[in-house]
Design an enzyme around this catalytic site. Structure first.
Site, PDB file in Angstrom:
ATOM      1  N   PHE A 130     -11.156  31.453  46.851  1.00 55.36           N
ATOM      2  CA  PHE A 130     -12.611  31.518  47.003  1.00 55.36           C
ATOM      3  C   PHE A 130     -13.252  30.931  45.742  1.00 55.36           C
ATOM      4  CE2 PHE A 130     -16.719  33.799  46.950  1.00 55.36           C
ATOM      5  CZ  PHE A 130     -17.152  33.525  48.232  1.00 55.36           C
TER       6      PHE A 130
ATOM      7  N   ASP B 208      -6.079  38.834  44.203  1.00 54.14           N
ATOM      8  CA  ASP B 208      -7.394  39.146  44.749  1.00 54.14           C
ATOM      9  C   ASP B 208      -7.185  39.589  46.200  1.00 54.14           C
ATOM     10  OD1 ASP B 208      -9.942  39.158  45.895  1.00 54.14           O
ATOM     11  OD2 ASP B 208     -10.667  37.669  44.451  1.00 54.14           O
TER      12      ASP B 208
ATOM     13  N   TYR C 201     -17.221  45.693  50.473  1.00 47.27           N
ATOM     14  CA  TYR C 201     -18.215  45.476  51.531  1.00 47.27           C
ATOM     15  C   TYR C 201     -17.673  44.654  52.698  1.00 47.27           C
ATOM     16  CZ  TYR C 201     -18.689  41.212  48.760  1.00 47.27           C
ATOM     17  OH  TYR C 201     -18.408  40.079  48.071  1.00 47.27           O
ATOM     18  N   LYS C 202     -16.436  44.153  52.577  1.00 44.31           N
ATOM     19  CA  LYS C 202     -15.850  43.405  53.697  1.00 44.31           C
ATOM     20  C   LYS C 202     -15.169  44.415  54.629  1.00 44.31           C
ATOM     21  CE  LYS C 202     -15.722  39.144  51.061  1.00 44.31           C
ATOM     22  NZ  LYS C 202     -15.000  38.363  50.044  1.00 44.31           N
TER      23      LYS C 202
ATOM     24  N   ARG D 164     -15.113  30.995  61.895  1.00 41.97           N
ATOM     25  CA  ARG D 164     -14.279  32.107  61.416  1.00 41.97           C
ATOM     26  C   ARG D 164     -14.597  33.376  62.198  1.00 41.97           C
ATOM     27  NH1 ARG D 164     -14.528  34.202  55.199  1.00 41.97           N
ATOM     28  NH2 ARG D 164     -16.634  34.775  55.844  1.00 41.97           N
TER      29      ARG D 164
HETATM   30  C1  LIG Z   1     -15.900  37.697  49.006  1.00 41.61           C
HETATM   31  C2  LIG Z   1     -15.150  37.186  47.834  1.00 41.61           C
HETATM   32  C3  LIG Z   1     -15.716  37.171  46.551  1.00 41.61           C
HETATM   33  C4  LIG Z   1     -17.146  37.578  46.351  1.00 41.61           C
HETATM   34  O1  LIG Z   1     -17.367  38.067  45.051  1.00 41.61           O
HETATM   35  P1  LIG Z   1     -18.659  38.961  44.760  1.00 41.61           P
HETATM   36  O2  LIG Z   1     -18.707  39.043  43.282  1.00 41.61           O
HETATM   37  O3  LIG Z   1     -18.444  40.274  45.433  1.00 41.61           O
HETATM   38  O4  LIG Z   1     -19.841  38.257  45.340  1.00 41.61           O
HETATM   39  C5  LIG Z   1     -14.930  36.756  45.487  1.00 41.61           C
HETATM   40  N1  LIG Z   1     -13.657  36.366  45.673  1.00 41.61           N
HETATM   41  C6  LIG Z   1     -13.076  36.359  46.898  1.00 41.61           C
HETATM   42  C7  LIG Z   1     -11.659  35.925  47.038  1.00 41.61           C
HETATM   43  C8  LIG Z   1     -13.818  36.748  48.011  1.00 41.61           C
HETATM   44  O5  LIG Z   1     -13.267  36.705  49.219  1.00 41.61           O
END
Ligand SMILES: *Cc1c(COP(=O)(O)O)cnc(C)c1O
Length: 398
Positions: free
Chosen positions: A114, A185, A210-211, A357
């Site tokens: 990400f 992660d 939050y996911k 997705r």
């Molecule tokens: C959703 C996601 C994020 C989002 O980071 P936030 O700081 O919560 O906005 C970061 N890394 C990955 C791999 C994600 O899937």
């Protein structure tokens, strides 16, 4: 524990006429969350005022809730703490890991990661100095790219676009063989697939709530530090609540005990209350049962969409071991197709350049939902219902 997911589904507030296939991006609201948050606001904040920190146990929430998430990711007790956002937790883990491997200057990641994780790594490298470097390779090349130049391997287990899943144990083992530290992660793993951070040997792990964990928009992140490192890792974001004795108000920083040192500042108490309501649901299930149900749903979805929509190209691995809990298809008009689906109550999302997705969460999605969504997707594709100007104007959040 229950394997009857009709029970858990009844605990979510899902709008009528919607098939929600986006719990991988923002989990839906547990019915109990509104009352749980209201209680924190009116009875705790409202009545206890500042005494809530002690009386309502607000100060302990980050580690208490950390342990509940720890069960879902195979962490040892006392090794997970909540706070901040995932991007911040990536920074913390990476900064500590670099410091623990001081003769090396490379963080290795992959191009399926990400972007925020990569941006954070780039920013940290810039701060550390010109020799520090983020190296990215294709996801399938991570194993081969692990050599003795790598200080830290920083990998997101499940690819946010394709749903491809890395082999955590194998990559961690190789990372350790070459003397690298492994950061995982778990943004698309926690609550999606069974994770074994302790057995898999992860040095650090981070993820958001939050996911799949349904804490609501802006819910805090978690960080895991392997107990063998917890008293060695030095936090770069050394805030007062990660201090050994915050209320001594010392002028110098001394890291707190174990993973508590990864706390930074005041915890988001109201948001943590929402997360507690969600974890009450998670407490009723085992990840192995969730996984079995998730694979059945994603298999059903892949087979149904492929049979009905030859124009959609599967981007997700067919092999169970390499699949997370989402299914993605590619199509050049992916954005418009997704808008047409959302207009018909099938909510997924779009990731540039061409990915549709769909996330599957057995807690609230069942085989009937999958069958209905396949029928709607087939209709949209068959009749080119997506081919309208209003579906092609991109909103800020896709
Ligand atoms: C959703 C996601 C994020 C989002 O980071 P936030 O700081 O919560 O906005 C970061 N890394 C990955 C791999 C994600 O899937």
């Amino acid at each position: 524990m229950t394997t009857d997911f009709a029970v858990t589904r009844a605990l979510f507030d899902l709008p009528e006429g919607v098939i929600y296939l986006d719990g991988n991006s923002l989990g839906p609201m547990p019915k109990a969350a509104a009352a749980r948050v209201a209680r924190t606001v009116t009875e705790e904040w409202g009545q206890m005022l500042i005494t809530g920190w002690n009386k309502a146990g607000w100060m302990e929430l980050p580690s208490k809730i950390g342990d509940r998430i720890g069960r879902l990711i195979g962490a040892e007790k006392g090794s997970v703490v909540m706070g901040d956002t995932l991007s911040i937790k990536v920074y913390q883990a990476l900064a500590s890991a670099f410091e623990m491997n001081p003769t090396r200057k490379v963080v290795l990641s992959d191009t399926g990661n990400f972007p925020s994780d990569l941006y954070i790594a780039q920013g940290l490298c810039r701060t550390l100095g010109p020799d520090y470097q983020l190296k990215t390779v294709a996801p399938e090349d991570v194993m081969a790219a692990l050599d003795d130049s790598v200080a830290v391997m920083m990998i997101t287990e499940v690819d946010y676009r394709t749903g491809r899943r890395h082999d955590m144990a194998a990559l961690t083992k190789r990372a350790h063989e070459v003397g690298a530290i492994a950061i995982w992660d778990l943004a698309h793993s926690a609550g999606a697939v069974p994770v074994e951070v302790a057995k898999g040997g992860a040095d650090f792990a981070v993820g958001c709530s939050y996911k799949y964990l349904n804490s609501g928009p802006g819910g805090p992140a978690f960080i895991y530090v392997a107990p063998r490192h917890a008293d060695i890792a030095r936090p770069a974001l050394s805030g007062w609540l990660g201090h050994e004795a915050p209320f001594a108000f010392d002028l110098d920083y001394r890291p707190g005990n174990g993973v508590e040192r990864m706390r930074v500042g005041t915890p988001p108490v109201i948001q943590l209350a929402a997360l507690e309501a969600s974890l009450d649901i998670w407490d009723k299930v085992e990840m192995a049962d969730i996984r079995a149900a998730s694979l059945a749903l994603t298999d059903q979805f892949i087979a149904g969409v492929e049979a009905a929509c030859p124009d959609l190209d599967l981007a997700t691995p067919r092999d169970h071991a390499s699949r997370g809990s989402q299914v993605s298809f590619r199509h050049p008009e992916g954005y418009a197709i997704m808008q047409a689906l959302i207009a018909r109550g099938v909510i997924g999302d779009f990731r540039a350049p061409d990915i549709l997705r769909f996330g599957f969460t057995p807690l609230f999605i069942n085989a009937e939902d999958v069958a209905q969504s396949i029928a709607i997707i087939a209709e949209v594709m068959d009749q080119r219902l997506w081919d309208r100007p209003e579906y092609k104007t991109r909103a800020r959040v896709t």
